[in-house]
Design a protein around this motif. Structure first.
Motif, PDB file in Angstrom:
ATOM      1  N   ILE A 100       0.934  -1.006  -0.086  1.00  0.00           N
ATOM      2  CA  ILE A 100      -0.118  -0.046   0.037  1.00  0.00           C
ATOM      3  C   ILE A 100       0.804   1.377  -0.050  1.00  0.00           C
ATOM      4  CG2 ILE A 100      -1.899   1.274   0.971  1.00  0.00           C
ATOM      5  CD1 ILE A 100      -2.616  -1.633   0.532  1.00  0.00           C
ATOM      6  N   SER A 101       0.796   2.190  -1.062  1.00  0.00           N
ATOM      7  CA  SER A 101       1.582   3.225  -1.186  1.00  0.00           C
ATOM      8  C   SER A 101       0.855   4.227  -0.536  1.00  0.00           C
ATOM      9  CB  SER A 101       1.545   3.720  -2.566  1.00  0.00           C
ATOM     10  OG  SER A 101       2.142   4.900  -2.505  1.00  0.00           O
ATOM     11  N   ILE A 102       1.373   4.982   0.357  1.00  0.00           N
ATOM     12  CA  ILE A 102       0.900   6.158   1.281  1.00  0.00           C
ATOM     13  C   ILE A 102       1.490   7.572   0.739  1.00  0.00           C
ATOM     14  CG2 ILE A 102      -0.116   5.002   3.060  1.00  0.00           C
ATOM     15  CD1 ILE A 102       2.105   6.076   4.728  1.00  0.00           C
ATOM     16  N   ASN A 103       1.978   7.508  -0.312  1.00  0.00           N
ATOM     17  CA  ASN A 103       2.807   8.616  -0.979  1.00  0.00           C
ATOM     18  C   ASN A 103       2.040   9.652  -1.186  1.00  0.00           C
ATOM     19  OD1 ASN A 103       5.406   9.556  -1.950  1.00  0.00           O
ATOM     20  ND2 ASN A 103       4.445   9.257  -4.179  1.00  0.00           N
ATOM     21  N   PRO A 104       2.576  11.039  -0.639  1.00  0.00           N
ATOM     22  CA  PRO A 104       3.763  11.268  -0.264  1.00  0.00           C
ATOM     23  C   PRO A 104       4.298  11.145   1.213  1.00  0.00           C
ATOM     24  CG  PRO A 104       2.775  13.223  -0.144  1.00  0.00           C
ATOM     25  CD  PRO A 104       1.519  12.132  -0.682  1.00  0.00           C
ATOM     26  N   ARG A 105       3.449  10.462   1.994  1.00  0.00           N
ATOM     27  CA  ARG A 105       3.721  10.113   3.341  1.00  0.00           C
ATOM     28  C   ARG A 105       4.653   8.988   3.198  1.00  0.00           C
ATOM     29  NH1 ARG A 105      -1.807  10.391   6.733  1.00  0.00           N
ATOM     30  NH2 ARG A 105      -0.358  10.775   8.557  1.00  0.00           N
ATOM     31  N   THR A 106       5.221   9.014   4.596  1.00  0.00           N
ATOM     32  CA  THR A 106       6.015   7.683   4.931  1.00  0.00           C
ATOM     33  C   THR A 106       5.543   7.131   6.118  1.00  0.00           C
ATOM     34  OG1 THR A 106       7.628   9.059   5.934  1.00  0.00           O
ATOM     35  CG2 THR A 106       7.943   8.463   3.501  1.00  0.00           C
TER      36      THR A 106
ATOM     37  N   ASN B  31      10.293   0.923  -0.792  1.00  0.00           N
ATOM     38  CA  ASN B  31      10.131   2.564  -0.527  1.00  0.00           C
ATOM     39  C   ASN B  31       9.656   2.636   0.811  1.00  0.00           C
ATOM     40  OD1 ASN B  31       8.829   5.121  -0.722  1.00  0.00           O
ATOM     41  ND2 ASN B  31       9.327   5.057  -3.005  1.00  0.00           N
ATOM     42  N   PRO B  32       9.937   3.741   1.484  1.00  0.00           N
ATOM     43  CA  PRO B  32       9.384   4.140   2.815  1.00  0.00           C
ATOM     44  C   PRO B  32       7.854   4.508   2.578  1.00  0.00           C
ATOM     45  CG  PRO B  32      11.114   5.791   2.282  1.00  0.00           C
ATOM     46  CD  PRO B  32      11.096   4.651   0.966  1.00  0.00           C
ATOM     47  N   SER B  33       7.525   4.758   1.442  1.00  0.00           N
ATOM     48  CA  SER B  33       5.984   5.329   1.341  1.00  0.00           C
ATOM     49  C   SER B  33       5.262   3.912   1.334  1.00  0.00           C
ATOM     50  CB  SER B  33       5.779   6.247   0.148  1.00  0.00           C
ATOM     51  OG  SER B  33       6.359   7.539   0.514  1.00  0.00           O
TER      52      SER B  33
END
Length: 152
Positions: free
Chosen positions: A58-64, A120-122
């Motif tokens: 699950i990408s929460i980009n731009p959050r990490t 990726n940390p996002s």
């Protein structure tokens, strides 16, 4: 934990490395890493039998996100002879998709003990029960314990 303690973040289901599920082309683990790791986690007290044998990315980009005080941490798990032992942490979460809520786990293989397939940390990797009709590009909400996880 009651509902009022959850924090919520919205994300999008993305393609992962497909090594956790074993569906990547040329995957060195045909049954997937999660299925191979499950007996080790069970022996340490975490039974994932009813969960999908792969991860939701699950990408929460731009959050990490960061696990700050995970509920479970297993150190030096020797689940394969292909590389040195790894550390894993887990924090309970819930995946909200369409009209259903799925009790799940944030799955965090510690990068300092991992050899490849870094995230990726996002990206939050989640081990969840099978979720009908979920696909890449779908929007989901993740409820997490803010005492264990931060999403910045």
């Amino acid at each position: 934990m009651t509902h009022r303690h959850w924090q919520t973040v919205t994300g999008i289901v993305e393609h992962g490395h497909q090594v956790a599920s074993g569906s990547a082309a040329n995957c060195p683990y045909p049954s997937g890493t999660i299925e191979m790791q499950m007996p080790f986690f069970a022996a340490l007290g975490l039974d994932l039998t009813e969960y999908f044998k792969g991860t939701l990315n699950i990408s929460i980009n731009p959050r990490t996100f960061q696990l700050t005080d995970p509920e479970l941490t297993f150190r030096q798990v020797e689940w394969t002879d292909r590389h040195p032992p790894e550390d894993f942490s887990f924090s309970r979460c819930r995946v909200l998709f369409q009209t259903s809520t799925y009790n799940s786990w944030i799955y965090y293989p510690h990068p300092e003990t991992k050899k490849r397939n870094f995230q990726n940390p996002s990206i939050i990797e989640i081990i969840a029960p099978p979720i009908p009709n979920i696909k890449y590009g779908d929007r989901v909400k993740i409820e997490y314990n803010p005492l264990e996880v931060s999403a910045n």
